[in-house]
Write a protein that holds these residues in place. Structure first.
Motif, PDB file in Angstrom:
ATOM      1  N   ALA A 122       0.864  -1.178   0.000  1.00  0.00           N
ATOM      2  CA  ALA A 122       0.000   0.000   0.000  1.00  0.00           C
ATOM      3  C   ALA A 122       0.903   1.232   0.000  1.00  0.00           C
ATOM      4  N   ALA A 123       0.333   2.399  -0.280  1.00  0.00           N
ATOM      5  CA  ALA A 123       1.132   3.626  -0.263  1.00  0.00           C
ATOM      6  C   ALA A 123       0.243   4.810   0.076  1.00  0.00           C
ATOM      7  N   ILE A 124       0.787   5.703   0.894  1.00  0.00           N
ATOM      8  CA  ILE A 124       0.055   6.907   1.291  1.00  0.00           C
ATOM      9  C   ILE A 124       0.995   8.119   1.227  1.00  0.00           C
ATOM     10  N   VAL A 125       0.409   9.312   1.098  1.00  0.00           N
ATOM     11  CA  VAL A 125       1.138  10.564   1.261  1.00  0.00           C
ATOM     12  C   VAL A 125       0.713  11.138   2.608  1.00  0.00           C
ATOM     13  N   PRO A 126       1.618  11.250   3.577  1.00  0.00           N
ATOM     14  CA  PRO A 126       1.227  11.702   4.914  1.00  0.00           C
ATOM     15  C   PRO A 126       0.624  13.105   4.914  1.00  0.00           C
ATOM     16  N   HIS A 127      -0.116  13.399   5.967  1.00  0.00           N
ATOM     17  CA  HIS A 127      -0.876  14.648   6.053  1.00  0.00           C
ATOM     18  C   HIS A 127       0.005  15.882   6.036  1.00  0.00           C
ATOM     19  N   ASP A 128       1.263  15.770   6.486  1.00  0.00           N
ATOM     20  CA  ASP A 128       2.114  16.953   6.610  1.00  0.00           C
ATOM     21  C   ASP A 128       3.153  17.046   5.501  1.00  0.00           C
ATOM     22  N   ARG A 129       2.992  16.261   4.448  1.00  0.00           N
ATOM     23  CA  ARG A 129       3.941  16.327   3.331  1.00  0.00           C
ATOM     24  C   ARG A 129       3.305  17.041   2.158  1.00  0.00           C
ATOM     25  N   ASP A 130       3.882  18.161   1.777  1.00  0.00           N
ATOM     26  CA  ASP A 130       3.387  18.913   0.627  1.00  0.00           C
ATOM     27  C   ASP A 130       4.340  18.803  -0.558  1.00  0.00           C
ATOM     28  N   ASP A 131       5.260  17.806  -0.485  1.00  0.00           N
ATOM     29  CA  ASP A 131       6.255  17.637  -1.543  1.00  0.00           C
ATOM     30  C   ASP A 131       6.001  16.378  -2.361  1.00  0.00           C
ATOM     31  N   ASP A 132       4.744  15.875  -2.347  1.00  0.00           N
ATOM     32  CA  ASP A 132       4.377  14.746  -3.205  1.00  0.00           C
ATOM     33  C   ASP A 132       5.182  13.492  -2.843  1.00  0.00           C
TER      34      ASP A 132
END
Length: 317
Positions: free
Chosen positions: A127-137
């Motif tokens: 699985a893969a997610i972009v964490p809530h505090d990452r704005d760098d993709d």
């Protein structure tokens, strides 16, 4: 194989899955709507045409699970369907009486990953997610065997504001100097355990949970991979060198496809390059929820210029 017998008279639609354009006569669960701008882009290569053929009777002579005919890779799922795959086409032929849900499930779990291997992607069981505090993709991939808790952990990240890239498998590819990952970002499956009940027969069902469009990512830069494992000797360990490569090889999705199709040298090269570029961690399954702690997760997938410290490392010279 030419058009695979796709029916010209059936309305077709285009959607996005694994950051590829899928030209299909049925909407596939977990795919995203394709905007005109996405459809006009040349970045994703040729669309993958997916078509359902009329159902056929189950053959009295069992077919091999995998076979090759000319340039076609064929996957025969007993009592469910046959799937013929090329880099640009999947022809689905159900067997009479097979549930549509089972036919689609194996299309997503096996036939589509096989086609993506043929296109040059590396498929990982993650699985893969972009964490809530990452704005760098930047994405965190959560790899592991079936039942290791990948979807459960991804759902917990989503409850904390993360965006979804993939639920169960990711396509990894090098694009524009980056290692990127993509999957089916429109939702995730999570098992629901039913207690003793004559109606449910004490079975486990995997319910689909759709994700809002603004919380879905067609693709993301792969910033780190965590492999969930069991075992008394499993600790929070950063892997390097051969250990990192072995961890990725052990978590390839449908790994028989590159071996069968003569793609193993290229696949091994791509896996090794990924292991050199991306932080790979071995993580105890029972300790998976620790990754929800922002400080620990930032150590696992630091921002550019930051350095990991405080955890054991393996395979580094």
């Amino acid at each position: 194989m030419t058009d695979g017998g796709l029916h010209a008279g059936i309305d077709r639609q285009r959607c996005i899955g694994f950051d590829r354009i899928l030209d299909t006569d049925r909407r596939i669960q977990g795919t995203l709507a394709a905007s005109p701008a996405v459809l006009a882009s040349r970045d994703r290569g040729d669309p993958i045409a997916i078509g359902w053929q009329p159902a056929i009777a189950v053959s009295a002579s069992p077919r091999p699970i995998w076979s090759q005919t000319g340039g076609d890779l064929c996957f025969a799922a007993p009592a469910v369907a046959e799937y013929r795959c090329t880099p640009t086409l999947i022809a689905v032929t159900p067997f009479v009486g097979a549930p549509d849900a089972a036919v689609e499930a194996l299309l997503v779990a096996t036939a589509l990953p096989a086609t993506l291997w043929l296109r040059g992607d590396v498929m990982l069981h993650a699985a893969a997610i972009v964490p809530h505090d990452r704005d760098d993709d930047a994405a965190l991939a959560i790899a592991g065997a079936s039942g290791s808790g990948k979807s459960r952990l991804a759902a917990a990240f989503l409850a904390r504001g993360a965006a979804l890239v993939a639920d169960d498998s990711i396509a990894v590819r090098h694009e524009r100097g980056q290692v990127r990952c993509a999957g089916l970002a429109g939702g995730y499956h999570l098992g629901l355990q039913f207690g003793p009940n004559p109606a449910t027969q004490d079975t486990t069902e995997r319910a689909f949970h759709p994700v809002a469009e603004h919380r879905a990512r067609r693709s993301a830069r792969l910033a780190a991979i965590v492999v969930l494992e069991d075992g008394p000797q499993t600790g929070r360990t950063r892997l390097h060198g051969v250990a990192a490569i072995e961890a990725l090889l052990a978590n390839r999705h449908r790994a028989s496809v590159p071996r069968r199709c003569g793609l193993e040298p290229r696949a091994l090269h791509d896996v090794a390059q990924c292991a050199r570029t991306i932080p790979i961690w071995k993580w105890p399954r029972h300790d998976a929820d620790a990754l929800l702690d922002d400080d620990i997760r930032r150590m696992v997938m630091p921002n550019a210029g930051m350095h990991n410290n405080g955890l054991r490392e393996k395979g580094q010279r």
